[in-house]
Scaffold this motif. Structure first.
Motif, PDB file in Angstrom:
ATOM      1  N   VAL A 113      50.496  54.308  59.550  1.00 59.59           N
ATOM      2  CA  VAL A 113      50.616  52.917  60.006  1.00 59.59           C
ATOM      3  C   VAL A 113      52.033  52.586  60.464  1.00 59.59           C
ATOM      4  O   VAL A 113      52.254  51.573  61.135  1.00 59.59           O
ATOM      5  CB  VAL A 113      50.189  51.947  58.887  1.00 59.59           C
ATOM      6  N   GLU A 114      53.004  53.457  60.131  1.00 59.31           N
ATOM      7  CA  GLU A 114      54.376  53.218  60.573  1.00 59.31           C
ATOM      8  C   GLU A 114      54.551  53.501  62.066  1.00 59.31           C
ATOM      9  O   GLU A 114      55.529  53.068  62.668  1.00 59.31           O
ATOM     10  CB  GLU A 114      55.363  54.076  59.785  1.00 59.31           C
ATOM     11  N   PHE A 115      53.616  54.247  62.665  1.00 59.47           N
ATOM     12  CA  PHE A 115      53.674  54.465  64.107  1.00 59.47           C
ATOM     13  C   PHE A 115      53.519  53.110  64.801  1.00 59.47           C
ATOM     14  O   PHE A 115      52.605  52.349  64.466  1.00 59.47           O
ATOM     15  CB  PHE A 115      52.566  55.409  64.563  1.00 59.47           C
ATOM     16  N   PRO A 116      54.343  52.788  65.785  1.00 56.34           N
ATOM     17  CA  PRO A 116      54.323  51.440  66.359  1.00 56.34           C
ATOM     18  C   PRO A 116      53.109  51.110  67.214  1.00 56.34           C
ATOM     19  O   PRO A 116      52.637  49.966  67.187  1.00 56.34           O
ATOM     20  CB  PRO A 116      55.602  51.401  67.193  1.00 56.34           C
ATOM     21  N   PHE A 117      52.579  52.059  67.998  1.00 53.55           N
ATOM     22  CA  PHE A 117      51.539  51.721  68.958  1.00 53.55           C
ATOM     23  C   PHE A 117      50.217  52.450  68.739  1.00 53.55           C
ATOM     24  O   PHE A 117      49.150  51.847  68.789  1.00 53.55           O
ATOM     25  CB  PHE A 117      52.013  52.046  70.384  1.00 53.55           C
ATOM     26  N   LEU A 118      50.272  53.751  68.522  1.00 50.95           N
ATOM     27  CA  LEU A 118      49.067  54.556  68.583  1.00 50.95           C
ATOM     28  C   LEU A 118      48.008  54.212  67.530  1.00 50.95           C
ATOM     29  O   LEU A 118      46.812  54.370  67.804  1.00 50.95           O
ATOM     30  CB  LEU A 118      49.425  56.045  68.515  1.00 50.95           C
ATOM     31  N   PRO A 119      48.374  53.719  66.329  1.00 51.36           N
ATOM     32  CA  PRO A 119      47.311  53.354  65.384  1.00 51.36           C
ATOM     33  C   PRO A 119      46.351  52.293  65.917  1.00 51.36           C
ATOM     34  O   PRO A 119      45.179  52.265  65.528  1.00 51.36           O
ATOM     35  CB  PRO A 119      48.097  52.833  64.166  1.00 51.36           C
ATOM     36  N   SER A 120      46.832  51.438  66.824  1.00 49.24           N
ATOM     37  CA  SER A 120      45.973  50.359  67.316  1.00 49.24           C
ATOM     38  C   SER A 120      44.763  50.888  68.078  1.00 49.24           C
ATOM     39  O   SER A 120      43.740  50.202  68.185  1.00 49.24           O
ATOM     40  CB  SER A 120      46.777  49.417  68.212  1.00 49.24           C
ATOM     41  N   TYR A 121      44.850  52.120  68.595  1.00 44.90           N
ATOM     42  CA  TYR A 121      43.741  52.670  69.362  1.00 44.90           C
ATOM     43  C   TYR A 121      42.633  53.229  68.489  1.00 44.90           C
ATOM     44  O   TYR A 121      41.512  53.456  68.975  1.00 44.90           O
ATOM     45  CB  TYR A 121      44.246  53.777  70.297  1.00 44.90           C
ATOM     46  N   VAL A 122      42.912  53.482  67.229  1.00 44.73           N
ATOM     47  CA  VAL A 122      41.920  54.134  66.370  1.00 44.73           C
ATOM     48  C   VAL A 122      41.594  53.324  65.118  1.00 44.73           C
ATOM     49  O   VAL A 122      40.796  53.757  64.289  1.00 44.73           O
ATOM     50  CB  VAL A 122      42.406  55.550  65.953  1.00 44.73           C
ATOM     51  N   THR A 123      42.173  52.147  64.985  1.00 44.37           N
ATOM     52  CA  THR A 123      41.944  51.321  63.799  1.00 44.37           C
ATOM     53  C   THR A 123      40.464  51.010  63.600  1.00 44.37           C
ATOM     54  O   THR A 123      39.977  50.939  62.463  1.00 44.37           O
ATOM     55  CB  THR A 123      42.739  50.009  63.901  1.00 44.37           C
TER      56      THR A 123
ATOM     57  N   GLY B 239      54.539  47.651  80.009  1.00 46.74           N
ATOM     58  CA  GLY B 239      53.584  48.234  80.929  1.00 46.74           C
ATOM     59  C   GLY B 239      52.222  48.136  80.281  1.00 46.74           C
ATOM     60  O   GLY B 239      52.057  48.426  79.100  1.00 46.74           O
ATOM     61  N   SER B 240      51.249  47.690  81.029  1.00 47.43           N
ATOM     62  CA  SER B 240      49.936  47.411  80.459  1.00 47.43           C
ATOM     63  C   SER B 240      49.055  48.647  80.393  1.00 47.43           C
ATOM     64  O   SER B 240      49.146  49.546  81.224  1.00 47.43           O
ATOM     65  CB  SER B 240      49.228  46.334  81.281  1.00 47.43           C
ATOM     66  N   ASP B 241      48.155  48.655  79.430  1.00 51.81           N
ATOM     67  CA  ASP B 241      47.046  49.587  79.392  1.00 51.81           C
ATOM     68  C   ASP B 241      46.031  49.181  80.463  1.00 51.81           C
ATOM     69  O   ASP B 241      46.102  48.075  81.002  1.00 51.81           O
ATOM     70  CB  ASP B 241      46.353  49.511  78.028  1.00 51.81           C
ATOM     71  N   PRO B 242      45.051  50.023  80.729  1.00 47.98           N
ATOM     72  CA  PRO B 242      43.984  49.613  81.647  1.00 47.98           C
ATOM     73  C   PRO B 242      43.046  48.568  81.048  1.00 47.98           C
ATOM     74  O   PRO B 242      42.200  48.032  81.747  1.00 47.98           O
ATOM     75  CB  PRO B 242      43.238  50.928  81.926  1.00 47.98           C
ATOM     76  N   ASP B 243      43.200  48.289  79.760  1.00 49.94           N
ATOM     77  CA  ASP B 243      42.395  47.267  79.094  1.00 49.94           C
ATOM     78  C   ASP B 243      43.348  46.247  78.473  1.00 49.94           C
ATOM     79  O   ASP B 243      44.396  46.618  77.935  1.00 49.94           O
ATOM     80  CB  ASP B 243      41.520  47.898  78.014  1.00 49.94           C
ATOM     81  N   PRO B 244      43.009  44.950  78.500  1.00 48.27           N
ATOM     82  CA  PRO B 244      43.943  43.923  78.010  1.00 48.27           C
ATOM     83  C   PRO B 244      44.123  43.890  76.501  1.00 48.27           C
ATOM     84  O   PRO B 244      45.065  43.258  76.011  1.00 48.27           O
ATOM     85  CB  PRO B 244      43.311  42.612  78.504  1.00 48.27           C
ATOM     86  N   ALA B 245      43.259  44.546  75.752  1.00 51.58           N
ATOM     87  CA  ALA B 245      43.323  44.443  74.294  1.00 51.58           C
ATOM     88  C   ALA B 245      44.650  44.932  73.738  1.00 51.58           C
ATOM     89  O   ALA B 245      45.152  44.403  72.743  1.00 51.58           O
ATOM     90  CB  ALA B 245      42.168  45.211  73.655  1.00 51.58           C
ATOM     91  N   PHE B 246      45.240  45.945  74.389  1.00 48.83           N
ATOM     92  CA  PHE B 246      46.481  46.492  73.843  1.00 48.83           C
ATOM     93  C   PHE B 246      47.584  45.441  73.822  1.00 48.83           C
ATOM     94  O   PHE B 246      48.136  45.127  72.763  1.00 48.83           O
ATOM     95  CB  PHE B 246      46.931  47.710  74.637  1.00 48.83           C
ATOM     96  N   LEU B 247      47.941  44.891  74.967  1.00 50.90           N
ATOM     97  CA  LEU B 247      49.052  43.940  74.994  1.00 50.90           C
ATOM     98  C   LEU B 247      48.725  42.651  74.248  1.00 50.90           C
ATOM     99  O   LEU B 247      49.592  42.077  73.594  1.00 50.90           O
ATOM    100  CB  LEU B 247      49.448  43.615  76.438  1.00 50.90           C
ATOM    101  N   LEU B 248      47.499  42.196  74.326  1.00 48.24           N
ATOM    102  CA  LEU B 248      47.131  40.993  73.582  1.00 48.24           C
ATOM    103  C   LEU B 248      47.244  41.226  72.079  1.00 48.24           C
ATOM    104  O   LEU B 248      47.460  40.284  71.310  1.00 48.24           O
ATOM    105  CB  LEU B 248      45.709  40.560  73.952  1.00 48.24           C
ATOM    106  N   GLY B 249      47.138  42.483  71.655  1.00 51.06           N
ATOM    107  CA  GLY B 249      47.294  42.802  70.241  1.00 51.06           C
ATOM    108  C   GLY B 249      48.693  42.580  69.716  1.00 51.06           C
ATOM    109  O   GLY B 249      48.899  42.469  68.504  1.00 51.06           O
ATOM    110  N   ALA B 250      49.681  42.486  70.616  1.00 46.43           N
ATOM    111  CA  ALA B 250      51.057  42.257  70.184  1.00 46.43           C
ATOM    112  C   ALA B 250      51.253  40.867  69.603  1.00 46.43           C
ATOM    113  O   ALA B 250      52.287  40.595  68.987  1.00 46.43           O
ATOM    114  CB  ALA B 250      52.010  42.460  71.365  1.00 46.43           C
ATOM    115  N   ALA B 251      50.293  39.974  69.787  1.00 47.05           N
ATOM    116  CA  ALA B 251      50.418  38.607  69.277  1.00 47.05           C
ATOM    117  C   ALA B 251      49.595  38.365  68.018  1.00 47.05           C
ATOM    118  O   ALA B 251      49.434  37.215  67.591  1.00 47.05           O
ATOM    119  CB  ALA B 251      50.006  37.603  70.365  1.00 47.05           C
ATOM    120  N   LEU B 252      49.101  39.426  67.392  1.00 44.91           N
ATOM    121  CA  LEU B 252      48.300  39.280  66.177  1.00 44.91           C
ATOM    122  C   LEU B 252      49.185  39.113  64.943  1.00 44.91           C
ATOM    123  O   LEU B 252      50.233  39.743  64.827  1.00 44.91           O
ATOM    124  CB  LEU B 252      47.412  40.508  65.984  1.00 44.91           C
ATOM    125  N   CYS B 253      48.726  38.317  63.995  1.00 38.08           N
ATOM    126  CA  CYS B 253      49.448  38.150  62.727  1.00 38.08           C
ATOM    127  C   CYS B 253      49.631  39.489  62.023  1.00 38.08           C
ATOM    128  O   CYS B 253      50.695  39.770  61.464  1.00 38.08           O
ATOM    129  CB  CYS B 253      48.686  37.206  61.799  1.00 38.08           C
TER     130      CYS B 253
END
Length: 560
Positions: free
Chosen positions: A140-150, A464-478
């Motif tokens: 979970v300490e990885f900054p980005f890649l865990p979000s793809y497999v959570t 830089g955006s992913d091809p899907d909006p979920a990645f960048l929108l995830g940056a605003a999650l609590c």
């Protein structure tokens, strides 16, 4: 993705490097790095070695912890992923030859090709794919890649060519989640005690290039993997050479020290366009997935991740927690002037974290804050921020632990337009009684003060955006505040509920509506201001290599 922190701004160059062939050998001049050092002279073998100049350097060779765009450029060339994206934005097979979902949408099956090998000769199997996903999920300490497999509850290699994944709910963006799953060799990584601290200096992958040499802050040299299961590169190798100074990068291209240039300074475009044997390619900004953002530290003290993050400072300016202040600052950003003066008119006005290149996901129906100094001043006047001593700087409110609206304003020192943009913003915000202490920081230093330490007031950076909006929108999650993926510290329960809903909504129109609602919330609450979306601008010499992809207006050197 990020950054200038363009994470995958997806700078992979695979199409271009796969097409390049030498016309008269590599340049004889040796490019110099930050201290004049450079790699050994390139081979004169068929194909040659392409030299590409850029402003930065990968922050890590470990895909788990990389954050800068330069890192992802290298990852995309050295590693393979299960699914890729072509120039038309379509999901296409890479390591996975096919994939399918169960009738209830909760079980996904990947069929992994049986002819891929790692750079050290070991065969790549479904077990390596499953291992990589599980590693990203658990670290979970990885900054980005865990979000793809959570979302995956189970990850299992059922045989040598099959990976089965299960989710609690149907998954709306499965293909997009596979695009950045860099497949690692289990036989190397399974003995790594601390994946976060692992330098991955040998960088064993299965991609079309292998790591030959990397010199911190100077260059990265890759060699063609002639045994790649796909089409091997037409070149012998590629050297990414770091030139921190804008004029040094441009000179290196015009004198033939390098064959191509990323991070083209916008002010240099006219002269490069008039330089013999040099082509400048500006990708269609409408298809771009890159944005510049102004990040406000809006973290509430109760959300400071002190328990999870040892160096969490949570030192944001108290006034930035006031919505009226952020709305006023948004009104005082002259987006068109920034585009004209900093990008030579190549960018388009920004709106949200979802760029227009993502089609109907982009909230084109959402109203932005117009540039209006009078409206900005009225907001601050009505909120009680006065300039009682007449020095041009408004004072904080009596219940705020601050004296004046004086903010720290940071930007990455390797961004070609950031210094000029900071001057423009400083000037317009001064007109509403806001003072800025501007400082450019090395990207690593900027990451350190940003997130999750939250030791800043305002940062101007980019995504830089992913091809899907979920990645960048995830940056605003609590939930992403402790991970460092959140850069603003923003937390809104309604937004989080909408995010969860879109993640499982299989009806395209309904998902689009949910994502538009999320963008509207971010506009209303202003944790960000998005000044503009910018195109990829690349330049290359035509007298050393041919085959650069330039007939598709959507393609740039940062496109897959």
């Amino acid at each position: 993705m990020r950054r200038h922190r363009d994470l995958p701004a997806l700078a992979i160059l695979a199409l271009s490097l796969g097409a390049c062939t030498a016309t008269q050998g590599s340049p004889s001049a040796e490019p110099s790095g930050t201290d004049g050092a450079g790699p050994s002279s390139p081979s004169t073998a068929t194909g040659g070695t392409v030299r590409i100049g850029w402003a930065g350097y990968p922050d890590s060779l470990n895909p788990g912890i990389g954050e800068l765009s330069e890192a992802y450029t290298i990852y995309e060339l050295v590693f393979d992923t299960p699914i890729s994206v072509n120039a038309a934005g379509e999901y296409v097979p890479e390591l996975a030859t096919e994939w399918s979902a169960s009738e209830d949408g909760r079980t996904w099956t990947l069929t992994v090709r049986d002819d891929a090998t790692f750079h050290d000769g070991e065969r790549l199997t479904a077990e390596d794919v499953a291992f990589s996903m599980q590693l990203y999920k658990e670290t979970v300490e990885f900054p980005f890649l865990p979000s793809y497999v959570t979302a995956f509850e189970t990850i299992e290699a059922t045989d040598a060519t099959t990976v089965e994944l299960t989710t609690a709910e149907p998954m709306a963006n499965f293909e997009a989640s596979m695009v950045f799953i860099y497949v690692l060799p289990m036989h190397v990584w399974e003995s790594v005690e601390d994946p976060v601290a692992f330098g991955n200096d040998e960088m064993i992958g299965s991609g079309p290039f292998t790591l030959a040499e990397a010199s911190q802050g100077e260059f990265v040299e890759l060699e063609a993997n002639e045994e790649h299961w796909g089409t091997p590169p037409n070149i012998d190798g590629v050297i990414f050479q770091t030139y921190k100074a804008d004029d040094a990068r441009v000179t290196a291209l015009t004198t033939g020290e390098i064959d191509a240039l990323l991070d083209v300074p916008e002010v240099a475009i006219p002269s490069l366009q008039n330089t013999e044997n040099v082509t400048v390619h500006i990708a269609d900004v409408g298809a771009a997935g890159s944005l510049t953002d102004i990040i406000f530290n809006v973290l509430e003290d109760e959300n400071c991740p002190r328990d999870e993050v040892e160096d969490a400072a949570c030192s944001g300016h108290p006034a930035l927690k006031d919505l009226a202040v952020r709305q006023a600052l948004a009104h005082a950003v002259d987006k068109q002037r920034l585009i004209t003066e900093a990008t030579a008119g190549t960018a388009t006005p920004g709106l949200s974290l979802v760029p227009p290149g993502l089609g109907d996901f982009y909230g084109s129906d959402i109203e932005d804050y117009p540039f209006d100094i009078d409206a900005a001043n009225a907001l601050l006047d009505d909120a009680g921020y006065a300039d009682s001593d007449g020095n041009g700087i408004r004072e904080c409110l009596s219940d705020q632990d601050c004296e004046t609206l004086t903010f720290r304003f940071n930007y990455p020192s390797d961004a070609t337009t950031a210094a000029l943009e900071s001057e423009v913003i400083q000037e317009t915000w001064q007109q509403i009684g806001v003072e800025l202490n501007v400082q450019g920081l090395d990207p690593d230093a900027l990451t350190a003060v940003c997130c999750p330490s939250f030791d800043f007031d305002v940062i101007m950076w980019g995504w830089g955006s992913d091809p899907d909006p979920a990645f960048l929108l995830g940056a605003a999650l609590c939930s992403e505040i402790p991970s460092g993926f959140s850069e603003t510290g923003y937390c809104n329960a309604e937004y989080d509920e909408l995010y969860d809903a879109q993640a499982t909504e299989l009806d395209r129109a309904a998902r689009v509506d949910l994502i538009h609602q999320m963008q509207q919330i971010l506009i209303d609450d202003v944790p960000y201001v998005i000044p503009y979306y910018y195109p990829s601008i690349g330049a290359w010499r035509t007298d050393t290599f041919t085959g650069w992809v330039e007939d598709d207006p959507t393609l740039g050197l940062e496109d897959p």
